[in-house]
Design a protein around this motif. Structure first.
Motif, PDB file in Angstrom:
ATOM      1  N   LEU A  85     -36.260 -16.007 -35.459  1.00 52.40           N
ATOM      2  CA  LEU A  85     -37.236 -16.654 -36.333  1.00 52.40           C
ATOM      3  C   LEU A  85     -37.001 -18.158 -36.438  1.00 52.40           C
ATOM      4  O   LEU A  85     -37.828 -18.875 -36.995  1.00 52.40           O
ATOM      5  N   GLY A  86     -35.862 -18.636 -35.939  1.00 57.90           N
ATOM      6  CA  GLY A  86     -35.521 -20.048 -36.020  1.00 57.90           C
ATOM      7  C   GLY A  86     -34.852 -20.436 -37.325  1.00 57.90           C
ATOM      8  O   GLY A  86     -34.893 -21.598 -37.735  1.00 57.90           O
ATOM      9  N   ALA A  87     -34.215 -19.494 -37.983  1.00 54.03           N
ATOM     10  CA  ALA A  87     -33.614 -19.727 -39.299  1.00 54.03           C
ATOM     11  C   ALA A  87     -32.250 -20.397 -39.199  1.00 54.03           C
ATOM     12  O   ALA A  87     -31.510 -20.195 -38.240  1.00 54.03           O
ATOM     13  N   ASP A  88     -31.948 -21.178 -40.228  1.00 48.70           N
ATOM     14  CA  ASP A  88     -30.612 -21.742 -40.414  1.00 48.70           C
ATOM     15  C   ASP A  88     -29.797 -20.855 -41.340  1.00 48.70           C
ATOM     16  O   ASP A  88     -28.571 -20.898 -41.340  1.00 48.70           O
ATOM     17  N   ALA A  89     -30.514 -20.088 -42.190  1.00 50.30           N
ATOM     18  CA  ALA A  89     -29.837 -19.269 -43.192  1.00 50.30           C
ATOM     19  C   ALA A  89     -30.699 -18.077 -43.563  1.00 50.30           C
ATOM     20  O   ALA A  89     -31.913 -18.067 -43.341  1.00 50.30           O
ATOM     21  N   VAL A  90     -30.029 -17.087 -44.148  1.00 49.94           N
ATOM     22  CA  VAL A  90     -30.712 -15.949 -44.758  1.00 49.94           C
ATOM     23  C   VAL A  90     -30.222 -15.910 -46.208  1.00 49.94           C
ATOM     24  O   VAL A  90     -29.022 -15.813 -46.448  1.00 49.94           O
ATOM     25  N   VAL A  91     -31.165 -16.029 -47.142  1.00 57.00           N
ATOM     26  CA  VAL A  91     -30.822 -15.971 -48.568  1.00 57.00           C
ATOM     27  C   VAL A  91     -31.290 -14.631 -49.135  1.00 57.00           C
ATOM     28  O   VAL A  91     -32.042 -13.911 -48.509  1.00 57.00           O
ATOM     29  N   THR A  92     -30.830 -14.303 -50.298  1.00 59.59           N
ATOM     30  CA  THR A  92     -31.114 -13.032 -50.985  1.00 59.59           C
ATOM     31  C   THR A  92     -30.813 -11.818 -50.096  1.00 59.59           C
ATOM     32  O   THR A  92     -31.532 -10.828 -50.111  1.00 59.59           O
ATOM     33  N   PHE A  93     -29.724 -11.907 -49.348  1.00 59.63           N
ATOM     34  CA  PHE A  93     -29.304 -10.841 -48.445  1.00 59.63           C
ATOM     35  C   PHE A  93     -28.919  -9.585 -49.226  1.00 59.63           C
ATOM     36  O   PHE A  93     -28.274  -9.653 -50.266  1.00 59.63           O
ATOM     37  N   ARG A  94     -29.324  -8.425 -48.709  1.00 60.99           N
ATOM     38  CA  ARG A  94     -28.994  -7.137 -49.321  1.00 60.99           C
ATOM     39  C   ARG A  94     -28.806  -6.078 -48.235  1.00 60.99           C
ATOM     40  O   ARG A  94     -29.312  -6.196 -47.126  1.00 60.99           O
ATOM     41  N   PHE A  95     -28.108  -5.010 -48.617  1.00 60.63           N
ATOM     42  CA  PHE A  95     -28.022  -3.789 -47.817  1.00 60.63           C
ATOM     43  C   PHE A  95     -28.761  -2.701 -48.560  1.00 60.63           C
ATOM     44  O   PHE A  95     -28.750  -2.663 -49.795  1.00 60.63           O
ATOM     45  N   SER A  96     -29.352  -1.782 -47.818  1.00 60.50           N
ATOM     46  CA  SER A  96     -29.977  -0.602 -48.396  1.00 60.50           C
ATOM     47  C   SER A  96     -29.621   0.580 -47.502  1.00 60.50           C
ATOM     48  O   SER A  96     -29.521   0.438 -46.285  1.00 60.50           O
ATOM     49  N   THR A  97     -29.447   1.732 -48.112  1.00 61.92           N
ATOM     50  CA  THR A  97     -29.135   2.942 -47.364  1.00 61.92           C
ATOM     51  C   THR A  97     -30.111   4.038 -47.761  1.00 61.92           C
ATOM     52  O   THR A  97     -30.418   4.192 -48.942  1.00 61.92           O
ATOM     53  N   SER A  98     -30.599   4.756 -46.777  1.00 59.70           N
ATOM     54  CA  SER A  98     -31.480   5.877 -47.074  1.00 59.70           C
ATOM     55  C   SER A  98     -31.224   7.004 -46.084  1.00 59.70           C
ATOM     56  O   SER A  98     -30.801   6.771 -44.957  1.00 59.70           O
ATOM     57  N   THR A  99     -31.492   8.207 -46.523  1.00 57.74           N
ATOM     58  CA  THR A  99     -31.348   9.372 -45.664  1.00 57.74           C
ATOM     59  C   THR A  99     -32.606   9.514 -44.823  1.00 57.74           C
ATOM     60  O   THR A  99     -33.714   9.488 -45.346  1.00 57.74           O
ATOM     61  N   VAL A 100     -32.416   9.632 -43.524  1.00 53.20           N
ATOM     62  CA  VAL A 100     -33.549   9.802 -42.610  1.00 53.20           C
ATOM     63  C   VAL A 100     -33.849  11.284 -42.447  1.00 53.20           C
ATOM     64  O   VAL A 100     -34.989  11.710 -42.472  1.00 53.20           O
ATOM     65  N   MET A 101     -32.799  12.057 -42.266  1.00 52.52           N
ATOM     66  CA  MET A 101     -32.883  13.513 -42.172  1.00 52.52           C
ATOM     67  C   MET A 101     -31.495  14.043 -42.493  1.00 52.52           C
ATOM     68  O   MET A 101     -30.549  13.263 -42.601  1.00 52.52           O
ATOM     69  N   GLU A 102     -31.373  15.313 -42.663  1.00 54.87           N
ATOM     70  CA  GLU A 102     -30.065  15.900 -42.978  1.00 54.87           C
ATOM     71  C   GLU A 102     -29.039  15.451 -41.947  1.00 54.87           C
ATOM     72  O   GLU A 102     -29.241  15.611 -40.747  1.00 54.87           O
ATOM     73  N   GLY A 103     -27.990  14.824 -42.420  1.00 45.48           N
ATOM     74  CA  GLY A 103     -26.906  14.427 -41.533  1.00 45.48           C
ATOM     75  C   GLY A 103     -27.031  13.051 -40.925  1.00 45.48           C
ATOM     76  O   GLY A 103     -26.194  12.659 -40.123  1.00 45.48           O
ATOM     77  N   SER A 104     -28.086  12.306 -41.262  1.00 46.79           N
ATOM     78  CA  SER A 104     -28.198  10.949 -40.723  1.00 46.79           C
ATOM     79  C   SER A 104     -28.736  10.001 -41.789  1.00 46.79           C
ATOM     80  O   SER A 104     -29.481  10.402 -42.684  1.00 46.79           O
TER      81      SER A 104
END
Length: 117
Positions: A85-104
Protein backbone atom coordinates in the motif's frame (compact mmCIF):
# COMPACT_ATOMS: atom_id res chain seq x y z
CA UNK A 1 8.82 -19.31 18.05
CA UNK A 2 9.54 -18.04 14.56
CA UNK A 3 13.11 -16.91 13.95
CA UNK A 4 13.21 -13.10 13.71
CA UNK A 5 15.08 -13.38 10.41
CA UNK A 6 12.10 -15.28 8.97
CA UNK A 7 9.60 -12.54 9.88
CA UNK A 8 9.33 -9.63 7.43
CA UNK A 9 7.81 -7.52 10.22
CA UNK A 10 11.16 -7.61 11.99
CA UNK A 11 13.16 -6.62 8.87
CA UNK A 12 10.80 -4.00 7.49
CA UNK A 13 10.94 -0.23 7.71
CA UNK A 14 7.17 -0.23 8.32
CA UNK A 15 6.49 0.73 11.94
CA UNK A 16 3.65 -1.22 13.57
CA UNK A 17 2.01 0.19 16.71
CA UNK A 18 -1.15 -0.36 18.72
CA UNK A 19 -1.32 3.40 19.36
CA UNK A 20 -3.47 5.77 17.31
CA UNK A 21 -0.46 7.92 16.44
CA UNK A 22 3.30 7.70 16.05
CA UNK A 23 5.09 9.88 18.63
CA UNK A 24 6.83 12.88 17.13
CA UNK A 25 5.55 12.00 13.63
CA UNK A 26 2.60 13.40 11.72
CA UNK A 27 0.24 11.18 9.74
CA UNK A 28 -0.18 12.82 6.35
CA UNK A 29 -2.23 10.16 4.57
CA UNK A 30 -4.42 7.24 5.53
CA UNK A 31 -4.00 4.48 2.95
CA UNK A 32 -6.59 2.03 4.23
CA UNK A 33 -6.71 -1.18 6.19
CA UNK A 34 -3.65 -3.38 6.13
CA UNK A 35 -4.24 -6.99 7.04
CA UNK A 36 -2.63 -10.37 7.18
CA UNK A 37 -4.17 -13.66 8.16
CA UNK A 38 -3.34 -17.30 8.55
CA UNK A 39 -5.56 -20.30 9.20
CA UNK A 40 -3.99 -23.05 11.25
CA UNK A 41 -5.36 -26.51 11.92
CA UNK A 42 -4.56 -28.71 14.85
CA UNK A 43 -2.36 -31.71 14.19
CA UNK A 44 -3.14 -35.18 15.51
CA UNK A 45 0.30 -35.57 17.10
CA UNK A 46 -0.10 -32.28 18.97
CA UNK A 47 -3.69 -33.17 19.91
CA UNK A 48 -2.56 -36.46 21.39
CA UNK A 49 0.19 -34.83 23.48
CA UNK A 50 -2.14 -31.96 24.46
CA UNK A 51 -4.77 -34.48 25.54
CA UNK A 52 -2.26 -36.21 27.80
CA UNK A 53 -1.15 -32.86 29.22
CA UNK A 54 -4.80 -31.96 29.81
CA UNK A 55 -5.11 -34.95 32.13
CA UNK A 56 -2.45 -33.60 34.48
CA UNK A 57 -3.13 -29.89 33.98
CA UNK A 58 -0.84 -27.03 33.08
CA UNK A 59 0.00 -25.09 29.96
CA UNK A 60 -0.51 -26.82 26.64
CA UNK A 61 2.82 -25.72 25.19
CA UNK A 62 2.16 -27.41 21.82
CA UNK A 63 -0.78 -25.05 21.20
CA UNK A 64 1.02 -22.06 22.69
CA UNK A 65 3.79 -22.50 20.11
CA UNK A 66 1.32 -23.15 17.28
CA UNK A 67 -0.56 -19.91 17.99
CA UNK A 68 2.61 -17.87 18.56
CA UNK A 69 3.94 -18.98 15.17
CA UNK A 70 0.58 -18.18 13.55
CA UNK A 71 0.58 -14.66 15.06
CA UNK A 72 4.10 -14.01 13.75
CA UNK A 73 3.09 -15.21 10.29
CA UNK A 74 -0.06 -13.04 10.28
CA UNK A 75 2.00 -10.01 11.41
CA UNK A 76 4.50 -10.62 8.62
CA UNK A 77 1.67 -10.75 6.08
CA UNK A 78 0.21 -7.52 7.49
CA UNK A 79 3.58 -5.79 7.04
CA UNK A 80 3.89 -7.04 3.45
CA UNK A 81 0.39 -5.73 2.71
CA UNK A 82 1.25 -2.36 4.27
CA UNK A 83 4.37 -2.17 2.10
CA UNK A 84 2.26 -2.90 -0.99
CA UNK A 85 0.00 0.00 0.00
CA UNK A 86 3.06 2.27 0.28
CA UNK A 87 2.75 2.72 4.05
CA UNK A 88 5.41 3.97 6.43
CA UNK A 89 3.47 2.71 9.45
CA UNK A 90 0.47 0.76 10.64
CA UNK A 91 -1.40 2.34 13.56
CA UNK A 92 -4.19 0.87 15.72
CA UNK A 93 -2.72 -2.60 15.14
CA UNK A 94 -4.70 -5.54 16.57
CA UNK A 95 -4.90 -9.33 16.47
CA UNK A 96 -8.16 -11.23 16.22
CA UNK A 97 -8.77 -14.96 16.45
CA UNK A 98 -11.79 -16.88 15.24
CA UNK A 99 -12.72 -20.50 14.74
CA UNK A 100 -13.10 -21.41 11.08
CA UNK A 101 -14.21 -24.99 11.69
CA UNK A 102 -13.68 -27.60 14.38
CA UNK A 103 -9.95 -27.89 14.93
CA UNK A 104 -8.83 -24.82 13.00
CA UNK A 105 -8.58 -21.13 13.73
CA UNK A 106 -7.84 -17.94 11.81
CA UNK A 107 -5.41 -15.43 13.25
CA UNK A 108 -6.00 -11.99 11.72
CA UNK A 109 -3.59 -9.09 12.12
CA UNK A 110 -5.01 -5.73 11.07
CA UNK A 111 -4.53 -2.01 11.40
CA UNK A 112 -4.61 1.30 9.55
CA UNK A 113 -1.84 1.78 6.98
CA UNK A 114 -0.58 5.37 6.97
CA UNK A 115 2.08 7.56 5.40
CA UNK A 116 4.12 9.69 7.77
CA UNK A 117 5.67 13.12 7.34
Amino acid sequence: MTDVRDNPAMRSSVLVTMADTVPEREIVEVLGIARGSVVRARFFGRDFIAGLRNLVGGEVTEYTKLLADAREQALGRLVRHAEQLGADAVVTFRFSTSTVMEGSAEILAYGTAVRLK
